[in-house]
Design an enzyme around this catalytic site. Structure first.
Site, PDB file in Angstrom:
ATOM      1  N   ARG A  72       0.855  -1.199   0.000  1.00 47.77           N
ATOM      2  CA  ARG A  72       0.000   0.000   0.000  1.00 47.77           C
ATOM      3  C   ARG A  72       0.885   1.242   0.000  1.00 47.77           C
ATOM      4  O   ARG A  72       0.573   2.264  -0.585  1.00 47.77           O
ATOM      5  CB  ARG A  72      -0.943   0.008   1.214  1.00 47.77           C
ATOM      6  N   TYR A 124     -15.071  17.511 -15.382  1.00 46.19           N
ATOM      7  CA  TYR A 124     -15.507  16.134 -15.199  1.00 46.19           C
ATOM      8  C   TYR A 124     -16.557  16.077 -14.083  1.00 46.19           C
ATOM      9  O   TYR A 124     -16.322  16.563 -12.976  1.00 46.19           O
ATOM     10  CB  TYR A 124     -14.293  15.269 -14.868  1.00 46.19           C
ATOM     11  N   ASP A 196      -6.017  19.631 -14.067  1.00 45.76           N
ATOM     12  CA  ASP A 196      -6.358  18.290 -14.544  1.00 45.76           C
ATOM     13  C   ASP A 196      -5.967  18.255 -16.027  1.00 45.76           C
ATOM     14  O   ASP A 196      -6.599  18.899 -16.861  1.00 45.76           O
ATOM     15  CB  ASP A 196      -7.863  18.040 -14.346  1.00 45.76           C
ATOM     16  N   LYS A 221      -7.310   7.223 -19.178  1.00 46.08           N
ATOM     17  CA  LYS A 221      -7.604   7.761 -20.503  1.00 46.08           C
ATOM     18  C   LYS A 221      -6.380   7.624 -21.418  1.00 46.08           C
ATOM     19  O   LYS A 221      -5.978   6.524 -21.728  1.00 46.08           O
ATOM     20  CB  LYS A 221      -8.108   9.197 -20.369  1.00 46.08           C
TER      21      LYS A 221
HETATM   22  C1  LIG Z   1     -12.162  10.297 -16.314  1.00 47.38           C
HETATM   23  C2  LIG Z   1     -11.741  11.590 -15.753  1.00 47.38           C
HETATM   24  C3  LIG Z   1     -11.510  11.756 -14.388  1.00 47.38           C
HETATM   25  C4  LIG Z   1     -11.744  10.627 -13.388  1.00 47.38           C
HETATM   26  O1  LIG Z   1     -10.846   9.575 -13.592  1.00 47.38           O
HETATM   27  P1  LIG Z   1     -11.187   8.028 -13.254  1.00 47.38           P
HETATM   28  O2  LIG Z   1      -9.937   7.328 -13.645  1.00 47.38           O
HETATM   29  O3  LIG Z   1     -12.388   7.659 -14.053  1.00 47.38           O
HETATM   30  O4  LIG Z   1     -11.463   7.974 -11.784  1.00 47.38           O
HETATM   31  C5  LIG Z   1     -11.076  12.986 -13.937  1.00 47.38           C
HETATM   32  N1  LIG Z   1     -10.872  14.015 -14.799  1.00 47.38           N
HETATM   33  C6  LIG Z   1     -11.095  13.891 -16.115  1.00 47.38           C
HETATM   34  C7  LIG Z   1     -10.854  15.053 -17.013  1.00 47.38           C
HETATM   35  C8  LIG Z   1     -11.535  12.684 -16.643  1.00 47.38           C
HETATM   36  O5  LIG Z   1     -11.763  12.569 -17.951  1.00 47.38           O
END
Ligand SMILES: *Cc1c(COP(=O)(O)O)cnc(C)c1O
Length: 409
Positions: A72, A124, A196, A221
């Protein structure tokens, strides 16, 4: 994981060392994505980072540790991924979490009751839900604004504002926020800027080099890139922050597992190649959609008439494969979603497979209607993540799906 940014010339053990003989800073991003952590495993020579599927590690003796005690806290496979992420995003440290939301949950714990954050309104939906449903009741406050508008940004800052959190380009409206301007404004009052960077990936944008303090990624992604694994990252360069964030990661337990760490490392190796193709396909599809009679408007940062086109070109090196568009008629939405066949109707982005998303019913359901509409997410908005397939095949698929829309009239 702190990365070795010193002169990497040391050939420590007669050429057996897996360390770079030159500073990683001298290598281009295309090379770092392939060889991000080490060139090979020094113990065995393995070229692919081994998957250390172990929860615990034997101690040589009382008070002794190999550097690994419990997974962890630190796991060797995750550590290699963190090192790679720090290098490709231009930070000193990176922390890998089980999902993007795991990373954002760790970020928000840097703050406490009474703190105020300014956040992009067009972002998001999961981030909105986390902040609004779970942190606002504890006395955090948030201003949701269009951060691409400098006047609105300045007006939203308060003495108790501790951070600005932006997505740029935003999800799904592709608005672009000036990272350097945001950093300057929030730094003036001692706060931090978090970006982000999921939509562009480190291949096209490096917010730390533009003044941001923390970069966030959903590694699910573009980074992992194959729609087969979830992960999240925080990348930064502050030793004090590293101590706090590591403690949060260790205590909360949303650390990324060894197999997903390996899948993400493997995905990152082809990031440069994939991003080039995503971008090419994104541009072809955006241009095709713009000419289609059933499409009212296309949102794509690569159009010269995008309102922040020159800003985009000054802070990013590309536009990725993300394209949003308004249909003229909301009745086309269900027809299009059931008629695409090569392009899959699904709720994600950034993978090799092209996906079509309906933000209203999928990614942005958590956002209240008034706020959603003010951000532009209406019942005619579609979001397309261009994969790496042949662009002609993708257009043929879209074209056939649009023909079905015509028939239902
Ligand atoms: C998908 C996404 C998230 C969240 O990520 P997860 O891996 O699904 O928890 C946060 N910010 C953006 C811009 C995203 O596309």
């Amino acid at each position: 994981m702190e990365i070795d940014t010193g002169p990497g010339a040391a050939v420590r053990d007669g050429g057996k060392s897996s360390a770079f003989r030159f500073s990683p800073g001298d290598l281009s991003l295309d090379t770092l994505t392939v060889h991000g952590s080490d060139l090979f495993d020094p113990a065995t020579g393995a070229i692919s980072v081994p998957i250390y599927q172990s929860s615990a590690y034997r101690h040589p003796g009382l008070g002794q540790s190999t550097g690994f005690d419990y997974s962890r806290v630190v796991n060797p496979t995750r550590e290699k991924l963190e090192k790679t992420m720090a290098r490709i995003e231009g930070g000193k440290y990176a922390l890998a979490f089980s999902t993007g939301m795991g990373a954002i949950s760790a970020f928000i714990k840097l703050f406490g009751p009474g703190d105020h954050l300014v956040v992009s309104e067009d972002l998001y939906g999961g981030t909105y839900r986390l902040f609004d449903e779970f942190y606002r009741p504890y006395g955090f406050s948030f201003s949701w604004i269009d951060t691409s508008d400098p006047a609105k940004l300045k007006a939203a800052l308060r003495p108790e504002t501790r951070a600005v959190f932006i997505e740029t380009p935003s999800n799904p409206m592709m608005k672009v926020t000036d990272i350097t301007l945001c950093a300057g404004l929030i730094h003036k009052q001692g706060g931090i800027l978090a970006v982000d960077n999921t939509f562009l990936s480190p291949y096209f944008q490096n917010p730390l080099s533009l003044g941001a303090d923390i970069v966030i990624h959903s590694g699910t992604k573009y980074l992992a890139g194959h729609n087969d694994s979830l992960s999240g990252f925080l990348v930064h360069s502050d030793p004090g922050l590293e101590e706090v964030l590591r403690n949060i990661q260790k205590s909360e337990g949303a650390s990324l597992g060894p197999f997903d760490s390996w899948l993400t490392l493997r995905g990152i190796k082809t990031l440069a190649l994939r991003m080039e193709r995503h971008e090419r396909n994104g541009r072809i599809l955006a241009e095709w959609l713009r000419r289609h009679e059933r499409v009212e408007k296309v949102f794509y940062t690569g159009f010269e008439d995008h309102p922040q086109y020159s800003l985009t070109c000054s802070q990013a090196r590309g536009h990725s494969g993300m394209v949003s568009f308004y249909l003229k008629d909301p009745r086309d939405v269900p027809v299009l979603l059931r008629s695409v066949s090569l392009i899959l109707f699904a709720e994600s982005l950034g993978g090799v497979e092209s996906l079509l998303t309906y933000p209203l019913a999928q990614t942005h359901t958590a956002i209240p209607e008034a706020m959603r509409l003010s951000a532009g997410v209406n019942d005619r908005l579609m979001r397309l993540s261009a994969g790496i397939e042949d662009a002609g095949d993708l257009i043929a698929d879209l074209s056939a799906a649009f023909e079905q829309c015509g028939k239902s009239e």
